[in-house]
Scaffold this active site. Structure first.
Site, short mmCIF file in Angstrom:
data_model
loop_
_atom_site.label_atom_id
_atom_site.label_comp_id
_atom_site.label_asym_id
_atom_site.label_seq_id
_atom_site.Cartn_x
_atom_site.Cartn_y
_atom_site.Cartn_z
N ASN A 120 61.16 -52.66 1.92
CA ASN A 120 61.57 -51.55 2.79
C ASN A 120 61.22 -50.24 2.08
OD1 ASN A 120 63.93 -50.63 1.13
ND2 ASN A 120 64.54 -52.75 1.52
N ILE A 147 75.14 -59.17 -1.99
CA ILE A 147 75.62 -58.75 -3.32
C ILE A 147 76.92 -57.96 -3.20
CG2 ILE A 147 75.01 -57.41 -5.39
CD1 ILE A 147 72.02 -58.00 -4.58
N LYS A 154 82.49 -56.68 4.62
CA LYS A 154 82.10 -56.86 3.22
C LYS A 154 83.30 -56.76 2.28
CE LYS A 154 77.37 -55.69 4.02
NZ LYS A 154 76.14 -56.17 3.41
O1 PMT Z 1 66.45 -45.18 -1.99
P1 PMT Z 1 66.39 -43.90 -1.17
O2 PMT Z 1 64.98 -43.64 -0.64
O3 PMT Z 1 66.95 -42.73 -1.90
O4 PMT Z 1 67.27 -44.11 0.13
C1 PMT Z 1 68.63 -44.27 0.02
C2 PMT Z 1 69.14 -45.40 0.91
C3 PMT Z 1 68.90 -45.03 2.36
C4 PMT Z 1 68.42 -46.71 0.58
C5 PMT Z 1 70.66 -45.58 0.60
O5 PMT Z 1 71.31 -44.40 0.85
C6 PMT Z 1 71.27 -46.70 1.41
O6 PMT Z 1 71.65 -46.54 2.56
N1 PMT Z 1 71.36 -47.91 0.81
C7 PMT Z 1 71.79 -49.15 1.47
C8 PMT Z 1 70.67 -49.70 2.31
C9 PMT Z 1 71.07 -51.01 2.97
O7 PMT Z 1 70.58 -52.03 2.60
O8 PMT Z 1 72.02 -50.88 3.87
P2 PMT Z 1 72.65 -52.10 4.73
O9 PMT Z 1 73.41 -51.43 5.78
O10 PMT Z 1 71.56 -53.04 5.11
O11 PMT Z 1 73.59 -52.82 3.69
C10 PMT Z 1 74.96 -52.48 3.57
C11 PMT Z 1 75.39 -52.59 2.14
O12 PMT Z 1 75.30 -53.94 1.70
C12 PMT Z 1 74.56 -51.77 1.17
O13 PMT Z 1 75.45 -51.23 0.21
C13 PMT Z 1 73.64 -52.80 0.50
O14 PMT Z 1 73.34 -52.45 -0.85
C14 PMT Z 1 74.51 -54.05 0.55
N2 PMT Z 1 73.75 -55.31 0.66
C15 PMT Z 1 73.01 -55.58 1.77
C16 PMT Z 1 72.37 -56.81 1.87
C17 PMT Z 1 72.50 -57.73 0.83
N3 PMT Z 1 71.89 -58.90 0.89
N4 PMT Z 1 73.23 -57.44 -0.25
C18 PMT Z 1 73.86 -56.25 -0.35
O15 PMT Z 1 74.51 -55.98 -1.36
#
Ligand code: PMT
Length: 423
Positions: free
Chosen positions: A209, A307, A350
């Site tokens: 991504n 995670i 979560k």
């Molecule tokens: O890296 P940059 O370009 O500065 O951009 C920042 C960002 C947009 C990446 C950051 O601010 C952000 O939003 N990070 C989380 C992105 C994400 O994966 O969001 P999600 O809504 O899909 O996941 C929710 C949460 O679960 C997140 O904290 C993610 O780290 C966590 N997760 C998701 C999937 C997974 N398999 N394990 C996780 O821990």
């Protein structure tokens, strides 16, 4: 370390005061914003004009000046500083602050401050060795003030001995150390994930991504600046890691999960990484060949470990008997629609404590850009934060974390006290 810090340079009445414009200049060169406070005795050795010209800020000195108090009262001066340096700190000033006197602007703001203090004593060697001064220095050190110098050499009075103010470079180094040792997150362990994960399809292709790691890296840096011991677990990025952190580079979500568990226990976990939800069910060992026109390969995916959810519900070292949940587990929600509703759902699903909800629609440029706009979603409500640079956002988050841990420990102490009262 000094970059962006507010340093209050208090100058008291010793000959070494003539070196303080040079000290102010060196602090500014290191990126600090310097405000000088000049005692009446200090003003005998260095001019207000010199300090003002070098620092670029108004010089304060008169405790009873209506203008000074109107513009910036002594309490505000003490509160706004990240560090107070007293240079030179005379025997008289050391005695006064050791005994809590507030007879001039310098001693008053030192009594009023809760910020770290660095003292650079300078005096005649006999004054330095006098049991009264020795006792005062001990008292101040026990209370947490840092000391730099004095050093041996020729003294202003013509005698030789221990009493010269430390060199400018040594004062700068001691200032950095005082800031590092004094942060509100000193002794706190933090694990931060950042950047994307790359999930291989075959030896040359992967699922990824557009996360740049800017936000997660800035958070790791901001926590370290407040004194936390930070492990930053990063997927592949092209940006430099912040200073004073331990960096663990990973590629896939599985590697990130393992690295989080290997990082050991943490008080704070921030999941800023854009972890891929899926990986290939069966990563191909050889490059997938292009088939005849019109035929595309079917990619079968499987789910990656979550995670954030693992850390929030099982703890770090998940599955092992010694797994422990961090005190504060913070995740992000990257959404392109129904921001708050989806973030609230993620918070519950979560099991984390806070979710920073960010809109990652294309027009926001959140992925990869320098700015971000988030809503802080907790069980007690939603706080809208203004759009700001990712570094500023990281600083605001780190400060909020520090405040929350402080409140938690105050609560725990209050609880302990009331339990004692009852028993
Ligand atoms: O890296 P940059 O370009 O500065 O951009 C920042 C960002 C947009 C990446 C950051 O601010 C952000 O939003 N990070 C989380 C992105 C994400 O994966 O969001 P999600 O809504 O899909 O996941 C929710 C949460 O679960 C997140 O904290 C993610 O780290 C966590 N997760 C998701 C999937 C997974 N398999 N394990 C996780 O821990």
């Amino acid at each position: 370390m000094l970059n962006g810090k507010n340093i209050l340079l208090a100058i008291t009445g010793g000959i070494a005061a003539y070196k303080t414009p040079e000290l102010a200049r060196a602090l500014k060169k290191a990126g600090a914003d310097v405000t000088c406070v000049l005692s009446q005795n200090g003003a005998q050795f260095v001019s207000e004009l010199a300090l003002q010209s070098v620092s670029g800020n108004r010089v304060y000195g008169d405790l009873f000046s209506l203008t000074d108090e109107h513009e910036m009262g002594h309490i505000s001066l003490a509160r706004n500083a990240d560090l107070i340096i007293v240079a030179p700190a005379t025997a008289n000033t050391l005695a006064k602050i050791a005994h809590g006197e507030a007879t001039n602007m310098v001693t008053t703001l030192l009594l009023a401050t809760t910020k770290p203090i660095l003292l650079a004593p300078a005096m005649n060697w006999a004054m330095w060795e006098n049991p009264a001064t020795v006792e005062n220095v001990k008292t101040l050190s026990v209370r947490g003030a840092s000391m730099v110098g004095p050093v041996a050499g020729e003294l202003a009075c013509g005698e030789e001995g221990m009493g010269r103010m430390a060199d400018i470079e040594d004062i700068l180094e001691a200032a950095e150390m005082a800031l590092e040792l004094s942060g509100p997150l000193k002794g706190v362990l933090a694990t931060v994930t950042s950047g994307p994960t790359h999930e291989p399809i075959d030896p040359v292709r992967y699922i990824a991504n557009r996360s740049s790691g800017k936000q997660g890296h800035a958070i790791a840096g901001a926590l370290a600046e407040l004194g936390a011991e930070v492990t930053l677990i990063s997927g592949p990025t092209n940006i430099a890691p912040p200073e004073n952190i331990t960096l663990v580079n990973v590629i896939t979500a599985n590697e990130m999960m393992a690295a989080v568990n290997n990082s050991g226990c943490a008080d704070i976990f921030v999941g800023a990484a854009a972890v891929s939800d899926w990986r290939m069910a069966d990563t191909k060992k050889q490059k997938i060949k292009k088939q005849s026109p019109g035929t595309v390969p079917e990619l079968k995916l499987t789910e990656n470990p979550d995670i954030l959810k693992t850390v929030a519900t099982i703890g770090i070292s998940g599955g092992l008997s010694n797994s422990a949940r961090p005190q504060l587990v913070i995740g992000f929600a990257a959404e392109t629609e129904n921001l708050i509703e989806n973030a609230r759902r993620k918070l519950a699903a979560k099991g984390c404590d806070w979710i920073l909800a960010n809109d990652v629609s294309n027009e926001t440029d959140t992925f990869g850009g320098d700015d971000n706009q988030v809503h802080l979603v907790t069980r007690s409500g939603v706080e809208e934060w203004p759009r700001m640079n990712k570094r500023q956002l990281a600083k605001k988050l780190a400060e909020k974390i520090a405040d929350t841990l402080l409140d938690n420990s105050r609560l725990a102490n209050a609880h302990l006290t009331s339990t004692k009262d009852v028993s």
